[in-house]
Enzyme design. Structure first.
Site, PDB file in Angstrom:
ATOM      1  CB  SER A  53      36.849  40.115  43.497  1.00 30.27           C
ATOM      2  OG  SER A  53      36.499  41.482  43.603  1.00 30.27           O
ATOM      3  CG  HIS A  95      41.299  40.804  44.304  1.00 27.45           C
ATOM      4  ND1 HIS A  95      42.633  40.793  43.944  1.00 27.45           N
ATOM      5  CD2 HIS A  95      40.718  41.749  43.526  1.00 27.45           C
ATOM      6  CE1 HIS A  95      42.845  41.679  42.991  1.00 27.45           C
ATOM      7  NE2 HIS A  95      41.697  42.282  42.725  1.00 27.45           N
ATOM      8  CG  ASP A  97      38.756  44.972  43.044  1.00 26.22           C
ATOM      9  OD1 ASP A  97      39.894  44.875  42.544  1.00 26.22           O
ATOM     10  OD2 ASP A  97      37.882  44.096  42.904  1.00 26.22           O
ATOM     11  CG  MET A 140      37.693  50.464  42.054  1.00 27.99           C
ATOM     12  SD  MET A 140      36.309  49.932  41.007  1.00 27.99           S
ATOM     13  CE  MET A 140      36.440  48.151  41.191  1.00 27.99           C
ATOM     14  CG  HIS A 191      43.457  45.574  41.654  1.00 26.13           C
ATOM     15  ND1 HIS A 191      42.547  45.118  40.716  1.00 26.13           N
ATOM     16  CD2 HIS A 191      44.294  46.401  40.972  1.00 26.13           C
ATOM     17  CE1 HIS A 191      42.818  45.650  39.550  1.00 26.13           C
ATOM     18  NE2 HIS A 191      43.874  46.441  39.673  1.00 26.13           N
ATOM     19  CG  MET A 247      41.742  49.236  39.756  1.00 28.11           C
ATOM     20  SD  MET A 247      40.260  48.310  39.313  1.00 28.11           S
ATOM     21  CE  MET A 247      39.978  47.450  40.871  1.00 28.11           C
ATOM     22  CG  MET A 250      43.478  44.704  35.060  1.00 31.40           C
ATOM     23  SD  MET A 250      42.605  44.013  36.496  1.00 31.40           S
ATOM     24  CE  MET A 250      40.876  44.206  36.011  1.00 31.40           C
ATOM     25  N   GLY A 259      37.172  48.214  36.816  1.00 34.39           N
ATOM     26  CA  GLY A 259      36.151  49.152  37.293  1.00 34.39           C
ATOM     27  C   GLY A 259      34.888  48.503  37.786  1.00 34.39           C
ATOM     28  N   GLY A 304      32.664  44.537  38.349  1.00 33.24           N
ATOM     29  CA  GLY A 304      32.636  43.090  38.314  1.00 33.24           C
ATOM     30  C   GLY A 304      31.625  42.570  37.311  1.00 33.24           C
ATOM     31  CG  ASP A 329      40.672  41.155  38.778  1.00 29.91           C
ATOM     32  OD1 ASP A 329      39.530  40.692  38.656  1.00 29.91           O
ATOM     33  OD2 ASP A 329      40.939  42.138  39.496  1.00 29.91           O
ATOM     34  N   GLY A 330      39.227  39.124  36.111  1.00 33.07           N
ATOM     35  CA  GLY A 330      38.169  39.542  35.199  1.00 33.07           C
ATOM     36  C   GLY A 330      37.604  38.386  34.403  1.00 33.07           C
ATOM     37  N   GLY A 331      36.354  38.051  34.664  1.00 37.27           N
ATOM     38  CA  GLY A 331      35.705  36.994  33.910  1.00 37.27           C
ATOM     39  C   GLY A 331      36.214  35.605  34.225  1.00 37.27           C
ATOM     40  N   GLY A 362      35.178  36.896  41.306  1.00 33.49           N
ATOM     41  CA  GLY A 362      34.215  37.576  42.161  1.00 33.49           C
ATOM     42  C   GLY A 362      32.835  36.988  42.064  1.00 33.49           C
TER      43      GLY A 362
END
Length: 222
Positions: free
Chosen positions: A8, A31, A33, A35, A64, A66, A135, A140, A142, A173-175, A195
């Site tokens: 990301s 990736h 994002d 937003m 992606h 959002m 997700m 929203g 990183g 996606d996330g963590g 990311g």
């Protein structure tokens, strides 16, 4: 399928974005994002910047969205050069129609689910999508911690995809980091967005390789 790594750029240096895109040339995707500060409480990049990113990125871009009103905006990102465009189920009025429009515009069509959004409404429609993004943090920002409670959703999607013989990827996606990637790969994920784990590493290319190796090993065992 082998694991795909999609770093990301939310964790990149936006003042040196072309340089930081070059640093992830060993990845499978970049990736991106998008937003709008409405669907999520953050504001990032818009269409003109994404178009330019697609022009200079050494790897295909994985957008992606959002944003609210995904039906209005998603196809524009495919036309701007995105190889893959993912919109949120919670922000689309006609998800199947939108996925078909994205495919017609030459992009892979992805649909994203927030952590509390169930997968069940999609299970009979999986062949309409090239990818489902689960997700594993609230979208929203990183750098958040992985939500373990999203793993059963990944497993349900994996079971349904395998049962139907669908060619639908599962992205998380996330963590995602060395500590979590094998777990989500074992649960059924194919595509991994990381990311801060990538851009925070001293050796970015080496981190991409390490994440891919860990995921591939877990995929081979499932």
């Amino acid at each position: 399928m082998p694991a795909l790594i999609s770093p990301s750029i939310l964790s990149a240096d936006f003042a040196n974005l072309e340089r930081d895109l070059g640093r992830i040339a060993r990845a499978d995707y970049a990736h991106v994002d998008v937003m709008d500060n409405h669907f999520v409480p953050n504001l990032t990049l818009g269409l003109p910047v994404v178009k330019r990113i697609a022009e200079v990125s050494p790897v295909p871009i994985d957008v992606h969205l959002m944003v609210e009103d995904a039906d209005r905006w998603a196809v524009d990102y495919a036309r701007a050069g995105a190889a893959s465009v993912t919109f949120h189920a919670e922000a689309a009025q006609a998800a199947v129609r939108l996925a078909r429009e994205l495919r017609s515009a030459g992009a892979r069509a992805g649909i994203a689910l927030r952590p509390a959004t169930p997968a069940e409404p999609l299970l009979d429609l999986l062949t309409e999508f090239d990818m489902v993004l689960v997700m594993t943090v609230e979208p929203g920002f990183g750098g958040q911690s992985f939500i373990e409670g999203t793993l059963p959703k990944v497993r349900r999607l994996r079971a349904a995809i395998d049962e139907q013989g669908a060619d639908t990827w599962i992205q998380v996606d996330g963590g995602v980091s060395r500590d979590t990637i094998a777990t989500v790969a074992a649960a059924g994920a194919d595509v991994f967005v990381a990311g801060s784990a990538v851009y925070g590493a001293a050796d970015v290319a080496g981190e991409i390789d390490a994440l891919r190796a860990l995921a591939d090993e877990a995929i081979a065992r499932r």
